[in-house]
Design an enzyme around this catalytic site. Structure first.
Site, mmCIF file in Angstrom:
data_model
loop_
_atom_site.group_PDB
_atom_site.id
_atom_site.type_symbol
_atom_site.label_atom_id
_atom_site.label_comp_id
_atom_site.label_asym_id
_atom_site.label_seq_id
_atom_site.Cartn_x
_atom_site.Cartn_y
_atom_site.Cartn_z
ATOM 1 N N ASP A 45 -22.242 22.387 -34.602
ATOM 2 C CA ASP A 45 -22.838 21.317 -35.399
ATOM 3 C C ASP A 45 -21.761 20.460 -36.073
ATOM 4 O OD1 ASP A 45 -25.163 22.561 -34.719
ATOM 5 O OD2 ASP A 45 -25.862 22.924 -36.765
ATOM 6 N N HIS A 189 -19.351 25.505 -36.415
ATOM 7 C CA HIS A 189 -19.115 24.119 -36.831
ATOM 8 C C HIS A 189 -17.723 23.664 -36.389
ATOM 9 C CE1 HIS A 189 -22.214 25.760 -39.513
ATOM 10 N NE2 HIS A 189 -22.665 24.516 -39.630
#
Length: 453
Positions: A45, A189
């Site tokens: 993400d 991430h």
């Protein structure tokens, strides 16, 4: 003040707290984890990031692993070359809003506008429209369920706090390995610019991931994109459904054999067991047949039964429901002389008045000389309808959709032809006299094993 606070809290509960609770806890409308096989999905993400995303892509290329990236539309605009590289190297590109705002803090219109614009940005870069979406922080609002018409919403089954630098790579690796299970969807991430994250956090994520991938591969895990992970689940479910269906069909055939034995139901032609029969007493309402003969309660009848095992085999080889119907009605037509021969064998002792069955044929049977009549209302009509519709769903792939699309058409009816008319049209040992083509109305034609009481 208190009432205002409670009012706002109530609105927030309805708008975001309850919907988020439902999807996070129960997985309603979202994909969180695979259900089949050991394949796991790496998802990233908040990118793309000009510093860390290239390093991540280099690692994935070295290890020949494909992953899924949920990117922010604003960053995709700034770094289109990274989006293009993701796509060209076989990774799946999904959407993570235009900026990293929680859907709870936006109106439905704002969420839709962010998503639509992000989709356009990504589509211009890679030439494909993204359909996989992960809401920031996994928080949704009530109206996000409407997005399911356009997107597949993806959450996760493993999250390890890799947006924080504390604990370094050891914390991340330890958590990944300790929580690793078959079908895991792992959230990581590749950017540290999000609110609450440490800018250097992806450094430790990359170090931990490098070691984790080697350990996971040594344990026999495969790495899949989200669409591949979901496709594997779907294929496995189809196989399970097929196995369940075969089990149901097998039990159904066993039940048929029990009923046949209990009721002394025998094949018309042992060498070609397409139809079975028994001689019994008619218990239904009075029925006037085509030739004027009256079938009354207490009359002896030859009751027909279609061999469901042969019916299943015919369905497996048919191109469509209509094709199956044509096969069945022609089978009936071809067997009628043999049915008459069986009536002749049985009739001297039994004084058989008619051949009778229950069927879903609504047109065409009259061209063969049969009379059709609706079943009298009551428990028997209800049970018969349930039986035949269940049989329809079991024997043919289109049965379920047919039963749903035209339930009113699938109404079983009584079918009967007098022995006198049978002798006239289909003399024993002879050929079929009536050659008028029959046009079936509905796909499944099957005979039930009981006469109405």
């Amino acid at each position: 003040m208190d009432s205002a606070f409670l009012y706002i809290l109530g609105i927030m509960c309805i708008y975001t707290i309850i919907p988020t609770f439902v999807v996070r806890l129960f997985g309603v409308g979202v994909y969180k984890r695979g259900t089949a096989g050991r394949g796991i999905a790496l998802t990233f993400d908040d990118g793309p990031d000009p510093q860390y995303t290239p390093l991540l892509l280099d690692m994935l290329r070295r290890k020949q692993i494909r992953a899924t990236f949920f990117v922010l539309g604003s960053k995709a605009e700034r770094y289109p070359e990274l989006i293009r590289r993701m796509h060209e190297e076989g990774h799946l590109v999904g959407v993570h809003n235009y900026v990293h705002w929680a859907n709870a803090l936006m109106t439905p219109k704002k969420v839709r506008a962010q998503l639509d614009y992000s989709v356009q940005v990504i589509e211009r870069i890679i030439g494909e429209r993204p359909i996989y979406y992960r809401p920031p922080w996994g928080i949704i609002n009530l109206f996000d369920f409407l997005l399911l018409k356009q997107f597949r919403m993806i959450l996760w089954s493993i999250i390890v706090g890799d947006w924080r630098s504390s604990g370094g790579k050891h914390k991340i690796k330890r958590r990944l390995l300790s929580r690793l299970k078959d079908g895991a969807v792992i959230l990581l991430h590749d950017s540290g610019e999000t609110f609450g994250a440490n800018e250097d956090a992806p450094t430790y994520m990359l170090e931990a991931l490098d070691e984790f991938i080697g350990e996971a591969l040594s344990r026999g895990y495969d790495f899949l994109r989200i669409d591949e992970r979901m496709s594997l689940d779907q294929r496995t479910e189809l196989v399970k459904m097929s196995l369940r269906k075969r089990a149901i069909v097998s039990l159904w055939f066993r039940w048929d054999r029990i009923i046949y034995a209990a009721l002394r139901i025998q094949p018309i032609d042992p060498g070609n067991p397409l139809f079975y029969y028994r001689v019994c007493t008619y218990h239904g309402e009075a029925m006037e047949l085509t030739d004027g003969e009256q079938l009354r309660k207490g009359d002896r009848i030859l009751e027909l039964h279609f061999n469901n095992q042969r019916l299943f085999a015919m369905a497996a080889g048919s191109r469509s429901m209509v094709h199956l119907a044509v096969q069945m009605i022609h089978s009936v037509k071809e067997m009628l002389p043999q049915i008459n021969e069986k009536v002749c064998d049985e009739s001297p002792q039994q004084e058989i008045k008619a051949v009778y069955g229950i069927t879903m044929i609504h047109r065409g049977a009259d061209q063969l000389g049969f009379t059709l009549k609706s079943l009298p209302k009551g428990w028997f009509a209800i049970a018969t309808k349930i039986y035949l519709r269940t049989l329809l769903r079991i024997i043919h792939p289109e049965g379920k959709s047919r039963a749903r699309s035209k339930p009113e058409a699938l109404t079983p009816k009584m079918l009967a032809i007098s022995v006198r008319e049978l002798n006239k049209r289909y003399p024993a040992g002879g050929s079929v006299v009536d050659s008028v083509p029959v046009q079936p109305a509905f796909p499944l034609r099957s005979v039930l094993a009981e006469s109405p009481k």
